[in-house]
Design an enzyme around this catalytic site. Structure first.
Site, PDB file in Angstrom:
ATOM      1  N   SER A  99       0.423  -0.940   0.274  1.00 22.93           N
ATOM      2  CA  SER A  99      -0.101  -0.312  -0.446  1.00 22.93           C
ATOM      3  C   SER A  99       0.651   1.231   0.024  1.00 22.93           C
ATOM      4  CB  SER A  99      -1.188   0.061   1.204  1.00 22.93           C
ATOM      5  OG  SER A  99      -1.797   1.270   1.469  1.00 22.93           O
ATOM      6  N   TYR A 112      -1.918  -0.227  10.931  1.00 26.99           N
ATOM      7  CA  TYR A 112      -2.964  -0.793   9.315  1.00 26.99           C
ATOM      8  C   TYR A 112      -0.861  -0.025   8.037  1.00 26.99           C
ATOM      9  CZ  TYR A 112      -3.977  -1.177   4.084  1.00 26.99           C
ATOM     10  OH  TYR A 112      -4.243  -1.733   3.121  1.00 26.99           O
TER      11      TYR A 112
END
Length: 216
Positions: A99, A112
């Protein structure tokens, strides 16, 4: 529905539902796949997210640890058992879905971002080690795109992409064996530049992008 879609296009498909944090169960299932037909492509795409709740309650340590278990360790559990076969055959392809959050810690999704930063570092180390041995590793770093997970984020989603466009870009990267793909590119560059700023300035800039996350 994924199996049905694959079979409609003439492919043979098998679905197995597992928790990727369960290393033993995953290794057993992968051994069965390898025994039936050698795996030539594996894509580590399992992911979960938590974060600051809509009422401002911070993410818990348990939630952060769970994201590391799924997003980082889950990928390691998936790829690890397949490496011996790929190395023995001298070929194979690995896709790792990281990501843009890997480039800079996010105030409302620290767990995250940490899980994806670890995943990025692990996958790029793997790519450097395995490339000379015939195994391609593609690291995909997407930003926001239309998805159930993305819909849980309440706040700004700069340069959000459609699911179809994100999937097409990922598919192209896997077919070509691209080493690293970041999309949308401007968001990736922005986060990397913010990581280069003095911490106090970078933190101040990141606070302008705060958002909340609904429970799953």
């Amino acid at each position: 529905w994924v199996v049905a879609e694959c079979e409609a296009r003439g492919a043979r498909a098998t679905a197995v539902a597992l928790d990727v944090s369960d290393a033993a169960a995953l290794a057993s299932a992968l051994a069965e796949f390898e025994a039936e037909r050698p795996v030539d492509l594996v894509v580590a795409n399992a992911g979960t997210s938590f974060g600051t709740a809509p009422d401002g309650t911070p993410e818990t340590g348990t939630a952060a640890a769970r994201q590391v278990e799924v997003n980082l360790l889950g990928a390691i559990h998936l790829v690890g058992p397949l490496l011996p076969g790929m190395l023995a055959r001298g070929r194979g392809a690995i896709g790792v879905i990281a990501s843009v959050a890997a480039f800079r810690g996010l105030p409302d999704c620290a767990g995250y971002a940490a899980s994806k930063a670890g995943l990025l570092a692990w996958a790029e180390g793997l790519r450097a080690a395995l490339g000379p041995r015939g195994i391609r590793v593609s690291v995909i770093c997407p930003g926001f795109f239309d998805s159930a997970m993305g819909d849980r984020f309440l706040g700004p989603k700069p340069l959000r992409m459609t699911l179809e466009r994100a999937a097409a870009r990922t598919n192209r990267a896997l077919l070509r064996g691209e080493a690293r793909v970041v999309f949308p590119a401007p968001l990736g560059w922005l986060l990397r530049l913010l990581a280069l700023l003095p911490p106090r300035l970078g933190d101040r800039a990141m606070r302008l992008m705060r958002f909340r996350v609904r429970a799953e």
